[in-house]
Design an enzyme around this catalytic site. Structure first.
Site, PDB file in Angstrom:
ATOM      1  N   HIS A 263      44.202  10.348 -17.271  1.00 17.68           N
ATOM      2  CA  HIS A 263      43.151   9.330 -17.282  1.00 17.68           C
ATOM      3  C   HIS A 263      41.824  10.027 -16.950  1.00 17.68           C
ATOM      4  O   HIS A 263      41.815  11.044 -16.251  1.00 17.68           O
ATOM      5  CB  HIS A 263      43.509   8.315 -16.190  1.00 17.68           C
ATOM      6  CG  HIS A 263      42.682   7.075 -16.144  1.00 17.68           C
ATOM      7  ND1 HIS A 263      41.447   7.034 -15.542  1.00 17.68           N
ATOM      8  CD2 HIS A 263      42.922   5.820 -16.603  1.00 17.68           C
ATOM      9  CE1 HIS A 263      40.968   5.800 -15.623  1.00 17.68           C
ATOM     10  NE2 HIS A 263      41.834   5.041 -16.263  1.00 17.68           N
TER      11      HIS A 263
ATOM     12  N   GLN B 280      49.809   4.324 -11.907  1.00 22.27           N
ATOM     13  CA  GLN B 280      50.719   3.486 -12.709  1.00 22.27           C
ATOM     14  C   GLN B 280      52.139   3.468 -12.158  1.00 22.27           C
ATOM     15  O   GLN B 280      53.018   2.847 -12.759  1.00 22.27           O
ATOM     16  CB  GLN B 280      50.743   3.966 -14.165  1.00 22.27           C
ATOM     17  CG  GLN B 280      49.431   3.813 -14.900  1.00 22.27           C
ATOM     18  CD  GLN B 280      48.978   2.353 -15.057  1.00 22.27           C
ATOM     19  OE1 GLN B 280      49.779   1.426 -14.954  1.00 22.27           O
ATOM     20  NE2 GLN B 280      47.693   2.155 -15.279  1.00 22.27           N
TER      21      GLN B 280
ATOM     22  N   CYS C  31      40.698   4.938 -21.319  1.00 21.32           N
ATOM     23  CA  CYS C  31      40.213   6.050 -20.469  1.00 21.32           C
ATOM     24  C   CYS C  31      41.048   7.304 -20.676  1.00 21.32           C
ATOM     25  O   CYS C  31      41.333   8.046 -19.739  1.00 21.32           O
ATOM     26  CB  CYS C  31      40.172   5.664 -18.990  1.00 21.32           C
ATOM     27  SG  CYS C  31      39.000   4.361 -18.639  1.00 21.32           S
TER      28      CYS C  31
ATOM     29  N   ASP D  53      48.644  11.613  -9.547  1.00 23.13           N
ATOM     30  CA  ASP D  53      47.977  10.342  -9.808  1.00 23.13           C
ATOM     31  C   ASP D  53      49.081   9.298  -9.975  1.00 23.13           C
ATOM     32  O   ASP D  53      49.771   9.270 -10.995  1.00 23.13           O
ATOM     33  CB  ASP D  53      47.135  10.489 -11.085  1.00 23.13           C
ATOM     34  CG  ASP D  53      46.552   9.157 -11.552  1.00 23.13           C
ATOM     35  OD1 ASP D  53      46.955   8.098 -11.033  1.00 23.13           O
ATOM     36  OD2 ASP D  53      45.698   9.191 -12.459  1.00 23.13           O
TER      37      ASP D  53
ATOM     38  N   LYS E  23      46.628  -2.441  -8.804  1.00 22.51           N
ATOM     39  CA  LYS E  23      47.637  -2.272  -9.858  1.00 22.51           C
ATOM     40  C   LYS E  23      49.040  -2.547  -9.325  1.00 22.51           C
ATOM     41  O   LYS E  23      50.037  -2.277  -9.990  1.00 22.51           O
ATOM     42  CB  LYS E  23      47.561  -0.858 -10.424  1.00 22.51           C
ATOM     43  CG  LYS E  23      46.271  -0.588 -11.211  1.00 22.51           C
ATOM     44  CD  LYS E  23      46.306   0.775 -11.844  1.00 22.51           C
ATOM     45  CE  LYS E  23      44.963   1.221 -12.364  1.00 22.51           C
ATOM     46  NZ  LYS E  23      44.519   0.506 -13.565  1.00 22.51           N
TER      47      LYS E  23
HETATM   48  C1  LIG Z   1      46.830   6.782 -14.749  1.00 21.01           C
HETATM   49  C2  LIG Z   1      45.601   6.185 -14.122  1.00 21.01           C
HETATM   50  N1  LIG Z   1      44.886   6.914 -13.260  1.00 21.01           N
HETATM   51  C3  LIG Z   1      43.800   6.429 -12.659  1.00 21.01           C
HETATM   52  C4  LIG Z   1      43.343   5.171 -12.914  1.00 21.01           C
HETATM   53  C5  LIG Z   1      42.126   4.666 -12.227  1.00 21.01           C
HETATM   54  O1  LIG Z   1      42.437   3.634 -11.333  1.00 21.01           O
HETATM   55  P1  LIG Z   1      41.302   2.847 -10.573  1.00 21.01           P
HETATM   56  O2  LIG Z   1      40.353   2.343 -11.627  1.00 21.01           O
HETATM   57  O3  LIG Z   1      42.030   1.756  -9.860  1.00 21.01           O
HETATM   58  O4  LIG Z   1      40.635   3.802  -9.642  1.00 21.01           O
HETATM   59  C6  LIG Z   1      44.029   4.375 -13.831  1.00 21.01           C
HETATM   60  C7  LIG Z   1      43.548   3.028 -14.186  1.00 21.01           C
HETATM   61  O5  LIG Z   1      43.889   2.467 -15.195  1.00 21.01           O
HETATM   62  C8  LIG Z   1      45.198   4.894 -14.431  1.00 21.01           C
HETATM   63  O6  LIG Z   1      45.913   4.178 -15.311  1.00 21.01           O
END
Ligand SMILES: Cc1ncc(COP(=O)(O)O)c(C=O)c1O
Length: 422
Positions: free
Chosen positions: A135, A216, A378, A213, A239
Site C-alpha cells: 500500500h 488488513q 493505494c 503492515d 479496519k
Molecule cells: C495494506 C494496507 N496498509 C495500510 C493501509 C493504511 O491504513 P490507514 O489509512 O488506516 O492508515 C491500508 C488501508 O487501506 C491498507 O490496506
C-alpha cells in the site's frame, strides 16, 4: 482470464450470523431502494453496538485528559487508556504493554518508524526492501526516508495476476545491504496472505529489522508478534470494528528503547529547559500531545468484541467468503479478470469486467445497494505492474453472507447487460 475452480456450496447465514448482524444497525437499511450490501470492509469496517456504547459511556461518564490530572475523572480516563494499551498487547501477544504505541493508524505507525528508527539507522548506500504489493502507506514513508538518507529502495516482485511473492528472489535481495524489510501481511488489492513469520525469520538471520503492515490482518485473524518474530507491526482500529483515528504500532522493546522520539511536545518528556529536554521511556516517548483517548477506549471494546467471536472463526469465515466469491465470479459467462491467488486467499476479490471501467462497475453497483470500491486501492505501482489502472474490489467481514455474494454476482450480470457486454 482465470481458471474456474469448483464453487463451494453456499452457506446459509447461521443464527450466529443473524445475531452478529443485529449488533450492526447500520447494515439494516436500504440504499437507493435496495437492501444495503456492504462490501467495502478493506477500506473501513462497520462498528458494532458495544463499540459505540463504549464511546458513549466514556464521553458521558469518564472524559478527561490522561496522565496529567490528579482528579477522579482524569484517573478514570488514564486507567481506561492504559487498560486499552494492555488489551492491545494481549491482542497481539506482545510481551509488555510498553511495546504498544498508540497512533492514528497504520499510516502513522509506519511514518513513525521511518522517521524515528529510520533517521538513526538508515545511512547513505543502505537499502530498504519492500514488496511490489505494498500500500502507498508502506512505500511513501520509505521513499521520503531514502531521499533524506541517500538510501535505495528494493522490491520483492509479485508474480503477476496470481499475486504471490516471488520468494525465490528474497535471499538475493536481502543480501544487498538491506537494513529494513517492510512487508504487508495481507494485500488489500490481491487478497494474498503473505508468510510473514518465514519472511521475518529469513531477514532476522541476517540482522535485518522487519516491519509488518497488519492493516488488513489484525482484525481478521489471530496475530502473535512473538511467533511472527517482527520488530514492528502496525494496524488501524477502524479496519477492525474500532473507531477511526486510533491505531497501534507494536515495537519490540529492545528496539524501542534505543529509538529517538518521533514528535516533540507534551506527554513525551521527562523534563524541559529552554535549550534541552529529556524523554520518557517507550511507549510514552512516542506519544506527544493529547492522545485519542476515546479512540483507545473504542478500540478496546472492538478487540473484546472480535475475541468474543474468535479470530480463528473470523479468519475461517473470511476465507470461505473469499473462496466462494472467487469461484462464483469465475463462473460469470462474460469475461472477467480476477486478481490474486486461486486458493488460500483472504476475504476479498479484485476484478475487472471486460470492456467496463471499474468505476462504472462500482457506480452502477451502488444503484443496486452494493457498496464496492474501484480504483488503484493505494497500490499504484502494483496496478502499473499488472498493466491496469484500477480494479473493482469486494471485501468481506464477519457480518457478510454468501447470500449477499450471490446477489452481488447477480448485480454484476445486470451491469454487464447494462453496458451491453453480453
Ligand atoms: C495494506 C494496507 N496498509 C495500510 C493501509 C493504511 O491504513 P490507514 O489509512 O488506516 O492508515 C491500508 C488501508 O487501506 C491498507 O490496506
Amino acid at each position: 482470464m482465470s481458471t474456474e475452480p469448483a464453487v463451494p456450496a453456499p452457506r446459509q447465514p447461521t443464527m450466529e450470523g443473524a445475531a452478529l448482524r443485529a449488533a450492526f444497525p447500520i447494515l439494516d437499511q436500504q440504499v437507493h431502494g435496495q437492501p444495503l450490501i456492504y462490501f467495502d470492509n478493506a477500506a473501513t469496517t462497520q462498528k458494532p453496538r458495544p463499540v459505540v456504547e463504549a464511546l458513549r459511556h466514556y464521553y458521558e461518564r469518564d472524559n478527561a485528559n490522561v496522565h496529567r490530572g490528579i482528579h477522579e475523572l482524569s484517573n478514570r480516563a488514564t486507567a481506561a487508556f492504559e487498560a486499552a494499551r494492555a488489551r492491545a498487547a494481549g491482542f497481539i501477544n506482545a510481551r509488555s504493554a510498553d511495546e504498544i504505541i498508540f497512533t492514528r493508524g497504520t499510516t502513522e505507525g509506519i511514518n513513525l518508524v521511518a522517521q524515528a528508527w529510520g533517521s538513526k539507522h538508515i545511512k547513505a548506500g543502505d537499502a530498504i526492501l519492500l514488496t511490489e504489493m505494498e500500500h502507498h502507506s508502506n512505500i511513501v514513508p520509505w521513499q521520503l526516508l531514502a531521499e533524506r538518507a541517500g538510501a535505495r529502495l528494493l522490491y520483492l516482485p509479485v508474480t503477476g495476476d496470481i499475486g504471490l511473492l516471488d520468494l525465490g528472489r528474497l535471499d538475493d535481495l536481502l543480501a544487498r545491504r538491506v537494513k529494513l524489510f517492510a512487508m504487508t501481511h495481507i494485500s488489500n488489492s490481491l487478497g494474498t496472505i503473505n508468510p510473514v513469520a518465514d519472511l521475518c525469520a529469513r531477514a532476522r538471520r541476517l540482522g535485518i529489522t522487519t516491519l509488518v503492515d497488519a492493516a488488513q490482518s489484525a482484525g481478521h485473524r489471530p496475530i502473535d508478534v512473538q511467533e511472527v518474530g517482527c520488530d514492528f507491526l502496525a494496524f488501524s482500529g477502524h479496519k477492525m470494528c474500532g473507531p477511526t483515528g486510533i491505531g497501534v504500532l507494536y515495537g519490540r522493546q529492545e528496539v524501542l528503547e534505543h529509538m529517538p522520539p518521533y514528535q516533540g511536545g507534551g506527554e513525551m518528556i521527562l523534563s524541559v529547559d529552554f535549550h534541552h529536554s529529556t524523554w520518557k521511556h517507550a511507549p510514552h516517548r512516542f506519544e506527544a500531545g493529547t492522545p485519542d483517548i476515546s479512540g483507545a477506549v473504542g478500540l478496546h471494546a472492538a478487540m473484546d468484541y472480535l475475541d468474543g467471536i474468535g479470530r480463528r472463526h473470523i479468519a475461517q469465515h473470511d476465507q470461505e467468503l473469499g473462496a466462494y466469491a472467487y469461484a462464483q465470479l469465475s463462473q460469470l459467462k462474460q469475461g472477467i479478470r480476477l486478481f490474486g491467488p486461486h486458493i488460500g486467499r483472504a476475504g476479498l476479490v479484485s476484478f475487472l469486467l471486460r470492456d467496463i471501467h471499474a468505476h462504472d462497475v462500482v457506480t452502477v453497483a451502488d444503484q443496486f445497494g452494493v457498496a464496492l470500491r474501484g480504483g488503484h486501492h493505494c497500490n499504484q505501482p502494483l496496478m502499473r505492474k499488472l498493466g491496469v489502472e484500477s480494479t473493482a474490489r469486494a471485501s468481506f467481514y464477519l457480518y457478510n453472507t454468501t447470500a449477499e455474494i450471490d446477489r452481488f454476482v447477480e448485480v454484476l450480470g445486470e451491469i454487464q447487460k447494462f453496458f451491453g457486454a453480453c
